[in-house]
Scaffold this motif. Structure first.
Motif, PDB file in Angstrom:
ATOM      1  N   GLU A 275       0.908  -1.190  -0.055  1.00 43.08           N
ATOM      2  CA  GLU A 275       0.018   0.094  -0.080  1.00 43.08           C
ATOM      3  C   GLU A 275       0.886   1.266   0.030  1.00 43.08           C
ATOM      4  O   GLU A 275       0.532   2.219  -0.786  1.00 43.08           O
ATOM      5  CB  GLU A 275      -0.851   0.098   1.182  1.00 43.08           C
ATOM      6  N   HIS A 283       0.868   9.128  -5.583  1.00 45.00           N
ATOM      7  CA  HIS A 283       0.527  10.568  -4.819  1.00 45.00           C
ATOM      8  C   HIS A 283       1.891  11.406  -4.697  1.00 45.00           C
ATOM      9  O   HIS A 283       1.893  12.351  -4.483  1.00 45.00           O
ATOM     10  CB  HIS A 283       0.024  10.450  -3.430  1.00 45.00           C
ATOM     11  N   SER A 284       3.088  10.655  -4.723  1.00 46.51           N
ATOM     12  CA  SER A 284       4.160  11.323  -4.098  1.00 46.51           C
ATOM     13  C   SER A 284       5.163  12.263  -4.894  1.00 46.51           C
ATOM     14  O   SER A 284       5.559  13.205  -4.509  1.00 46.51           O
ATOM     15  CB  SER A 284       5.017  10.151  -3.344  1.00 46.51           C
ATOM     16  N   GLY A 326      -6.818   3.625   2.558  1.00 41.85           N
ATOM     17  CA  GLY A 326      -5.387   2.846   2.503  1.00 41.85           C
ATOM     18  C   GLY A 326      -4.647   3.014   3.806  1.00 41.85           C
ATOM     19  O   GLY A 326      -4.442   1.994   4.476  1.00 41.85           O
TER      20      GLY A 326
HETATM   21  N1  LIG Z   1       3.654   8.772  -0.041  1.00 38.40           N
HETATM   22  C1  LIG Z   1       2.666   9.948  -0.241  1.00 38.40           C
HETATM   23  N2  LIG Z   1       3.071  11.096  -0.765  1.00 38.40           N
HETATM   24  C2  LIG Z   1       2.206  12.203  -0.761  1.00 38.40           C
HETATM   25  N3  LIG Z   1       0.948  11.657  -0.600  1.00 38.40           N
HETATM   26  C3  LIG Z   1       0.381  10.727  -0.050  1.00 38.40           C
HETATM   27  C4  LIG Z   1       1.500   9.656   0.086  1.00 38.40           C
HETATM   28  N4  LIG Z   1       0.721   8.474   0.807  1.00 38.40           N
HETATM   29  C5  LIG Z   1      -0.564   8.994   0.834  1.00 38.40           C
HETATM   30  N5  LIG Z   1      -0.727  10.051   0.378  1.00 38.40           N
HETATM   31  C6  LIG Z   1      -1.952  11.175   0.698  1.00 38.40           C
HETATM   32  O1  LIG Z   1      -2.821  10.492   1.459  1.00 38.40           O
HETATM   33  C7  LIG Z   1      -4.230  10.357   0.800  1.00 38.40           C
HETATM   34  C8  LIG Z   1      -4.752   9.100   1.463  1.00 38.40           C
HETATM   35  O2  LIG Z   1      -4.126   7.896   0.937  1.00 38.40           O
HETATM   36  P1  LIG Z   1      -4.779   6.546   1.083  1.00 38.40           P
HETATM   37  O3  LIG Z   1      -5.504   6.289   2.526  1.00 38.40           O
HETATM   38  O4  LIG Z   1      -4.083   5.474   0.928  1.00 38.40           O
HETATM   39  O5  LIG Z   1      -5.989   6.847   0.243  1.00 38.40           O
HETATM   40  P2  LIG Z   1      -6.098   6.926  -1.553  1.00 38.40           P
HETATM   41  O6  LIG Z   1      -4.540   6.007  -1.914  1.00 38.40           O
HETATM   42  O7  LIG Z   1      -7.058   5.829  -1.775  1.00 38.40           O
HETATM   43  O8  LIG Z   1      -5.956   8.319  -1.696  1.00 38.40           O
HETATM   44  C9  LIG Z   1      -3.721  10.167  -0.565  1.00 38.40           C
HETATM   45  O9  LIG Z   1      -4.834  10.389  -1.424  1.00 38.40           O
HETATM   46  C10 LIG Z   1      -2.643  11.360  -0.818  1.00 38.40           C
HETATM   47  O10 LIG Z   1      -3.076  12.499  -0.881  1.00 38.40           O
END
Ligand SMILES: Nc1ncnc2c1ncn2[C@@H]1O[C@H](COP(=O)(O)OP(=O)(O)O)[C@@H](O)[C@H]1O
Ligand SMILES: [Mg+2]
Length: 363
Positions: A275, A283-284, A326
Motif C-alpha cells: 500500500e 501521490h508522491s 489505504g
Molecule cells: N507517499 C505519499 N506522498 C504524498 N501523499 C500521500 C502519500 N501517501 C498518501 N498520501 C496522501 O494521503 C491520501 C490518503 O491515502 P490513502 O489512505 O492510501 O488513500 P488513497 O490512496 O486511496 O487516496 C492520498 O490521497 C494522498 O493525498
C-alpha cells in the motif's frame, strides 16, 4: 496560640473545652481515641451511629472487636509510631448487626500527659466503594468489548486474506490457464501456417501476452503467492525494481536481520509495504524511496520504514478524512497483529511510514 483563641472568642478555658467537645461529638466523620492496647477511651456520636453501639458499650470494647483485620491492633499502633505518627489506611468495621462497613481511617499518634493515644478519624466509604466497584465493573466490560472488537478485526482481516487467496486461485485456474493455452495454441497455429497470422490482427499474440501479464499482476495484488515461495525480501526487491522500471523512481532496500516470522506477520508487512508503494506511485512525485527492514534491539519487533522524498501531505487533514482508506487499513492491519504504525509527512518534505510488528504474533 491557645490564649489568642480564647481571647478572640471571648470565652473561658472551661467554655473552650466544652465547645471543642461539642464540635468533636458532632463532627461529620467518626472520631475514636484508643490506648496502645486498643482499648476505646472515646468515640464521638458519628462513630457510635456508624457502628450501632452506644458510647458505654464501646468503652467496654477493644478496637480488635470492631476493626476486622488479620493484624492485632498493637502491631498497627507500633507501625503508626514508626511512620511518624500519621497514617491513612482502608479497612472495615463490623457493626453491631454483624455487617461490615468499609472505612478509611486516618490514624494520629498523640502523646498527652505522658500517655500514648491514637486519635483515629474514621470515614464511612461505602458510597466510594460502590462507585469504585461500578467503575471496576465498567472497566472490565470495556476491556471485554475492546478484546471483542480486536478479535472481530482480526477475524475480518483473516477472512479478507482467505477470500483474496480464493479469488486469486480462481483467476489463475479460470482465466490465466485458458489464456495461456490460447496463447500457446495461437503460437503453434502461426508457426505451422504463417499466413494465418495475417488473417487476424498481427498484434494478437502481443495482446494476449499482455492480458496474461496484467491478470497475473491483479492476482499478485490480491494474494502474493510469491511470498510463500520466495520470502518477503525477494518479493519486496522485485516490487521495488518494478516500481523503478515503471516510474524512474530510484529505490533502495536495506535489511539486516535473520529471523523466521509467522506468516500472518509477513503478510501484514507485505500488505503495508504494498500500500505504501502504491501511494508513492500515485501521490508522491518522489525521486527516491528508501526501505529499511530491521529488528529492534531486544529482537522482539520487526521494524519497517518506507520513506520517500516526494511532495508529502498535511497529516491532520488526511488522517481526519474518512476517505483515506489505504492509510486506515495499514493502521488496522498493524494493530490486529499487536503492532503499531507511525506516519510522518509534511508538505514538500516527503513521507515516512514506520511499522513495528511483534516477531511473535500476539493473541
Ligand atoms: N507517499 C505519499 N506522498 C504524498 N501523499 C500521500 C502519500 N501517501 C498518501 N498520501 C496522501 O494521503 C491520501 C490518503 O491515502 P490513502 O489512505 O492510501 O488513500 P488513497 O490512496 O486511496 O487516496 C492520498 O490521497 C494522498 O493525498
Ligand atoms: Mg492509497
Amino acid at each position: 496560640m491557645e490564649s489568642d483563641w480564647i481571647r478572640l472568642m471571648n470565652i473561658t478555658r472551661q467554655e473552650k473545652l466544652l465547645l471543642t467537645q461539642f464540635a468533636v461529638d458532632r463532627a461529620n466523620d467518626g472520631i475514636i481515641w484508643l490506648k496502645p492496647d486498643g482499648c476505646i477511651v472515646y468515640a464521638n456520636e458519628t462513630l457510635c451511629k456508624m457502628v450501632g453501639y452506644n458510647a458505654e458499650e464501646l468503652y467496654k470494647m477493644n478496637i480488635d472487636d470492631l476493626h476486622s483485620s488479620h493484624e492485632k491492633y498493637c502491631t498497627r499502633f507500633e507501625r503508626l509510631k514508626k511512620l511518624g505518627g500519621r497514617a491513612i489506611l482502608e479497612g472495615s468495621y463490623r457493626n453491631k448487626l454483624g455487617y461490615f462497613i468499609p472505612v478509611e481511617i486516618s490514624g494520629n499518634y498523640l502523646l498527652f500527659d505522658g500517655k500514648e493515644y491514637n486519635c483515629g478519624i474514621v470515614r464511612d466509604i461505602t458510597n466510594r466503594k460502590i462507585i469504585e466497584e461500578e467503575l471496576r465493573y465498567k472497566n472490565i466490560q470495556l476491556e471485554k468489548k475492546g478484546k471483542r472488537i480486536k478479535a472481530l478485526s482480526k477475524a475480518y482481516v483473516q477472512a479478507q486474506e482467505q477470500e483474496r487467496e480464493w479469488i486469486s486461485i480462481e483467476i489463475h485456474d479460470r482465466i490465466i490457464q485458458p489464456l495461456t493455452s490460447l496463447f500457446q495454441q495461437m503460437q503453434t497455429v502461426f508457426s505451422v501456417d504463417p499466413t494465418s497470422e495475417r488473417i487476424v490482427d498481427g498484434k494478437l499474440l502481443v495482446l494476449v501476452k499482455s492480458a496474461i501479464k496484467e491478470t497475473r499482476n491483479i492476482m499478485n495484488d490480491l494474494y502474493p503467492s510469491d511470498l510463500g515461495r520466495h520470502g518477503l525480501v525477494k518479493v519486496m526487491n522485485e516490487q521495488l525494481l518494478e516500481l523503478e522500471n515503471r516510474t524512474g523512481i530510484k529505490t533502495q532496500l536495506s535489511m539486516g536481520f535473520c529471523v523466521t516470522i509467522p506468516h500472518s506477520i509477513e503478510v501484514t508487512l507485505y500488505r503495508i509495504f504494498h500500500e505504501a508503494l502504491l501511494n508513492i506511485e500515485r501521490h508522491s512525485h518522489a525521486n527516491n524511496v528508501l526501505v529499511y527492514l530491521t529488528l529492534s534491539d531486544d529482537r522482539k519487533l520487526i521494524e519497517l520504514l518506507v520513506k520517500d522524498d516526494g511532495q508529502g501531505f498535511d497529516l491532520e487533514t488526511i488522517l481526519n478524512n474518512s476517505k483515506s482508506k489505504g492509510i486506515q487499513s495499514m493502521k488496522r492491519r498493524a494493530e490486529v497483529v499487536g503492532g503499531e504504525l507511525f506516519l510522518d509527512s509534511r508538505r514538500g518534505k516527503g513521507t515516512a511510514i514506520e511499522v513495528h510488528l511483534p516477531v511473535k504474533e500476539m493473541n
